[in-house]
Scaffold this motif. Sequence first.
Motif, PDB file in Angstrom:
ATOM      1  N   ILE A  70       0.861  -1.187   0.000  1.00 35.36           N
ATOM      2  CA  ILE A  70       0.000   0.000   0.000  1.00 35.36           C
ATOM      3  C   ILE A  70       0.897   1.236   0.000  1.00 35.36           C
ATOM      4  CG2 ILE A  70      -1.823   1.237   1.281  1.00 35.36           C
ATOM      5  CD1 ILE A  70      -2.165  -1.439   2.912  1.00 35.36           C
ATOM      6  N   GLN A  71       0.526   2.245  -0.800  1.00 33.75           N
ATOM      7  CA  GLN A  71       1.196   3.547  -0.711  1.00 33.75           C
ATOM      8  C   GLN A  71       0.372   4.407   0.252  1.00 33.75           C
ATOM      9  OE1 GLN A  71       4.120   2.293  -2.461  1.00 33.75           O
ATOM     10  NE2 GLN A  71       4.250   4.511  -2.412  1.00 33.75           N
ATOM     11  N   GLN A  98       1.201   2.713  11.873  1.00 34.16           N
ATOM     12  CA  GLN A  98       0.774   1.408  12.386  1.00 34.16           C
ATOM     13  C   GLN A  98      -0.723   1.361  12.705  1.00 34.16           C
ATOM     14  OE1 GLN A  98       3.661   1.016  15.503  1.00 34.16           O
ATOM     15  NE2 GLN A  98       5.076  -0.175  14.245  1.00 34.16           N
ATOM     16  N   LYS A  99      -1.362   2.533  12.776  1.00 32.80           N
ATOM     17  CA  LYS A  99      -2.810   2.600  13.034  1.00 32.80           C
ATOM     18  C   LYS A  99      -3.619   2.490  11.743  1.00 32.80           C
ATOM     19  CE  LYS A  99      -1.886   5.715  16.911  1.00 32.80           C
ATOM     20  NZ  LYS A  99      -1.888   7.135  17.317  1.00 32.80           N
ATOM     21  N   LEU A 100      -2.925   2.295  10.627  1.00 31.64           N
ATOM     22  CA  LEU A 100      -3.566   2.206   9.307  1.00 31.64           C
ATOM     23  C   LEU A 100      -4.661   1.134   9.297  1.00 31.64           C
ATOM     24  CD1 LEU A 100      -3.248   3.190   6.290  1.00 31.64           C
ATOM     25  CD2 LEU A 100      -1.630   1.332   5.988  1.00 31.64           C
ATOM     26  N   ALA A 101      -5.817   1.463   8.730  1.00 31.95           N
ATOM     27  CA  ALA A 101      -6.931   0.498   8.649  1.00 31.95           C
ATOM     28  C   ALA A 101      -6.609  -0.555   7.584  1.00 31.95           C
ATOM     29  CB  ALA A 101      -8.213   1.233   8.295  1.00 31.95           C
ATOM     30  N   LEU A 102      -6.649  -1.822   7.979  1.00 30.72           N
ATOM     31  CA  LEU A 102      -6.332  -2.932   7.069  1.00 30.72           C
ATOM     32  C   LEU A 102      -7.565  -3.813   6.885  1.00 30.72           C
ATOM     33  CD1 LEU A 102      -2.900  -3.955   8.643  1.00 30.72           C
ATOM     34  CD2 LEU A 102      -3.240  -2.524   6.629  1.00 30.72           C
ATOM     35  N   LEU A 103      -7.475  -4.747   5.938  1.00 30.07           N
ATOM     36  CA  LEU A 103      -8.543  -5.728   5.758  1.00 30.07           C
ATOM     37  C   LEU A 103      -8.540  -6.689   6.946  1.00 30.07           C
ATOM     38  CD1 LEU A 103      -8.026  -6.577   1.962  1.00 30.07           C
ATOM     39  CD2 LEU A 103      -9.747  -5.077   2.951  1.00 30.07           C
ATOM     40  N   PRO A 104      -9.691  -7.317   7.271  1.00 31.13           N
ATOM     41  CA  PRO A 104      -9.739  -8.252   8.403  1.00 31.13           C
ATOM     42  C   PRO A 104      -8.693  -9.363   8.261  1.00 31.13           C
ATOM     43  CG  PRO A 104     -11.946  -7.825   7.576  1.00 31.13           C
ATOM     44  CD  PRO A 104     -11.004  -7.178   6.612  1.00 31.13           C
ATOM     45  N   GLY A 105      -7.966  -9.638   9.349  1.00 28.52           N
ATOM     46  CA  GLY A 105      -6.982 -10.726   9.341  1.00 28.52           C
ATOM     47  C   GLY A 105      -5.629 -10.353   8.787  1.00 28.52           C
ATOM     48  N   GLU A 106      -5.415  -9.067   8.432  1.00 32.03           N
ATOM     49  CA  GLU A 106      -4.116  -8.631   7.890  1.00 32.03           C
ATOM     50  C   GLU A 106      -3.282  -7.968   8.985  1.00 32.03           C
ATOM     51  OE1 GLU A 106      -4.452  -7.657   3.155  1.00 32.03           O
ATOM     52  OE2 GLU A 106      -4.937  -6.054   4.538  1.00 32.03           O
ATOM     53  N   GLU A 107      -1.970  -8.012   8.809  1.00 37.94           N
ATOM     54  CA  GLU A 107      -1.091  -7.230   9.684  1.00 37.94           C
ATOM     55  C   GLU A 107       0.082  -6.688   8.882  1.00 37.94           C
ATOM     56  OE1 GLU A 107       1.985  -9.959  12.126  1.00 37.94           O
ATOM     57  OE2 GLU A 107      -0.093 -10.225  12.754  1.00 37.94           O
ATOM     58  N   VAL A 142       3.972  -2.811   3.534  1.00 40.01           N
ATOM     59  CA  VAL A 142       3.782  -4.201   3.093  1.00 40.01           C
ATOM     60  C   VAL A 142       2.949  -4.923   4.144  1.00 40.01           C
ATOM     61  CG1 VAL A 142       4.929  -6.361   2.453  1.00 40.01           C
ATOM     62  CG2 VAL A 142       6.005  -4.163   1.894  1.00 40.01           C
ATOM     63  N   VAL A 143       1.825  -5.523   3.713  1.00 39.23           N
ATOM     64  CA  VAL A 143       0.951  -6.232   4.656  1.00 39.23           C
ATOM     65  C   VAL A 143       0.730  -7.668   4.193  1.00 39.23           C
ATOM     66  CG1 VAL A 143      -0.220  -4.095   5.325  1.00 39.23           C
ATOM     67  CG2 VAL A 143      -1.220  -5.511   3.537  1.00 39.23           C
ATOM     68  N   GLY A 144       0.333  -8.531   5.132  1.00 41.07           N
ATOM     69  CA  GLY A 144       0.064  -9.936   4.804  1.00 41.07           C
ATOM     70  C   GLY A 144      -0.945 -10.520   5.773  1.00 41.07           C
ATOM     71  N   GLN A 145      -1.408 -11.721   5.467  1.00 38.74           N
ATOM     72  CA  GLN A 145      -2.373 -12.396   6.336  1.00 38.74           C
ATOM     73  C   GLN A 145      -1.699 -12.816   7.643  1.00 38.74           C
ATOM     74  OE1 GLN A 145      -5.621 -13.096   6.390  1.00 38.74           O
ATOM     75  NE2 GLN A 145      -5.990 -11.926   4.515  1.00 38.74           N
ATOM     76  N   ALA A 146      -2.281 -12.396   8.770  1.00 39.70           N
ATOM     77  CA  ALA A 146      -1.698 -12.696  10.090  1.00 39.70           C
ATOM     78  C   ALA A 146      -1.558 -14.204  10.305  1.00 39.70           C
ATOM     79  CB  ALA A 146      -2.563 -12.078  11.187  1.00 39.70           C
ATOM     80  N   SER A 147      -2.538 -14.991   9.846  1.00 39.22           N
ATOM     81  CA  SER A 147      -2.497 -16.449  10.061  1.00 39.22           C
ATOM     82  C   SER A 147      -1.305 -17.078   9.341  1.00 39.22           C
ATOM     83  CB  SER A 147      -3.800 -17.101   9.592  1.00 39.22           C
ATOM     84  OG  SER A 147      -4.039 -16.796   8.226  1.00 39.22           O
ATOM     85  N   SER A 148      -1.025 -16.633   8.100  1.00 37.64           N
ATOM     86  CA  SER A 148       0.119 -17.163   7.342  1.00 37.64           C
ATOM     87  C   SER A 148       1.438 -16.785   7.998  1.00 37.64           C
ATOM     88  CB  SER A 148       0.093 -16.635   5.900  1.00 37.64           C
ATOM     89  OG  SER A 148      -1.053 -17.101   5.224  1.00 37.64           O
ATOM     90  N   ILE A 149       1.511 -15.534   8.511  1.00 34.08           N
ATOM     91  CA  ILE A 149       2.722 -15.059   9.187  1.00 34.08           C
ATOM     92  C   ILE A 149       2.953 -15.871  10.467  1.00 34.08           C
ATOM     93  CG2 ILE A 149       3.768 -13.057  10.352  1.00 34.08           C
ATOM     94  CD1 ILE A 149       2.064 -11.318   8.325  1.00 34.08           C
ATOM     95  N   ARG A 150       1.861 -16.091  11.227  1.00 36.62           N
ATOM     96  CA  ARG A 150       1.960 -16.877  12.475  1.00 36.62           C
ATOM     97  C   ARG A 150       2.431 -18.306  12.200  1.00 36.62           C
ATOM     98  NH1 ARG A 150       1.353 -12.690  13.912  1.00 36.62           N
ATOM     99  NH2 ARG A 150      -0.104 -11.621  15.253  1.00 36.62           N
ATOM    100  N   ASN A 151       1.936 -18.904  11.117  1.00 36.48           N
ATOM    101  CA  ASN A 151       2.314 -20.291  10.809  1.00 36.48           C
ATOM    102  C   ASN A 151       3.803 -20.414  10.514  1.00 36.48           C
ATOM    103  OD1 ASN A 151      -0.173 -21.460  11.241  1.00 36.48           O
ATOM    104  ND2 ASN A 151      -0.851 -21.195   9.121  1.00 36.48           N
TER     105      ASN A 151
END
Length: 301
Positions: A70-71, A98-107, A142-151
């Motif tokens: 995201i820019q 870091q307070k940027l609004a993201l899609l559900p489940g993203e970090e 740069v953002v990604g799915q929290a579940s994939s990052i956790r795994n």
Amino acid sequence: AVIGRKNEYGKLEVLGFGQAKSLGVAKGVVNNITQTITSIRDAVTLAEEASGLEIKDVVAGIAGQHIRSIQHTDYIIRHDLEEVIDESDIQSLVVQVQKLALLPGEEIIHILPQEYLIDGSSESKEPIGMAGLRLEANFHVVVGQASSIRNVGRCIKSANLNLHDLTLEPLASSDAVLSSDEKEAGVALIDIGGGTTDLAIFKDGIIRHTAVVPFGGNAITDDIKEGCSIIEKQAEALKVKFGSAWPSNNKENEIVAIPSFRGQDPKEISLKNLSLIIHARILEIIVMVFDEIKAYGYDEQ
């Protein structure tokens, strides 16, 4: 897995590396925890044996279809014109992002500052030491799915290692292979891996765009397996030993014989057909990458 240390010139000196079959990961995402842990352990053990060192902390590369960039522009207001901008002001700005609004489940994985603006006019790549009340910056987030990052983190921890940091794979690749002059002039780095193809675009020494295409060398192997009706192991060997992405390089009569199952005749495969299969998938990957470059705005200065 690579083990290295910084030498006196600040460059990374590789002391040992280990390579293991990447089981349990598809298109950059963990889909089998147990197999992934085994692959990590195997690679790290080989790297340790090669270097004679034991490691506990690792930096892991991350890619996958779930990654997006995201820019984003943000700013802070400072209250003392006598105090120059320092590291704490930059940190306050990063905290704001870091307070940027993201899609559900993203970090957020990375917050990469591009240019800074001081009081709406003075543009700077390095604002520390300058004076001003309003500090604004463009960020590549740069953002990604929290579940994939956790795994990824779980697999590394289960392999008895500490996850020191995560880094986006195109960023790591660019540090490895691009010079500062190339980043300054403007360059698109395309890294065709096993499960994914990574893209990073640089201009004026700053990363401008990142993307991950969910196809790589494994997709080519799967195409050969299906197209030639052979098993995966044979398809991979065929690709590595005889593969070409340019069909005109092969003559019609060039044939390779693949051993068949017991009691059956060897299977004959035309190298021309093999290169046509590879060519089709490579073309698809390159078109998808070029779509990302076009989305960034390749025809604009």
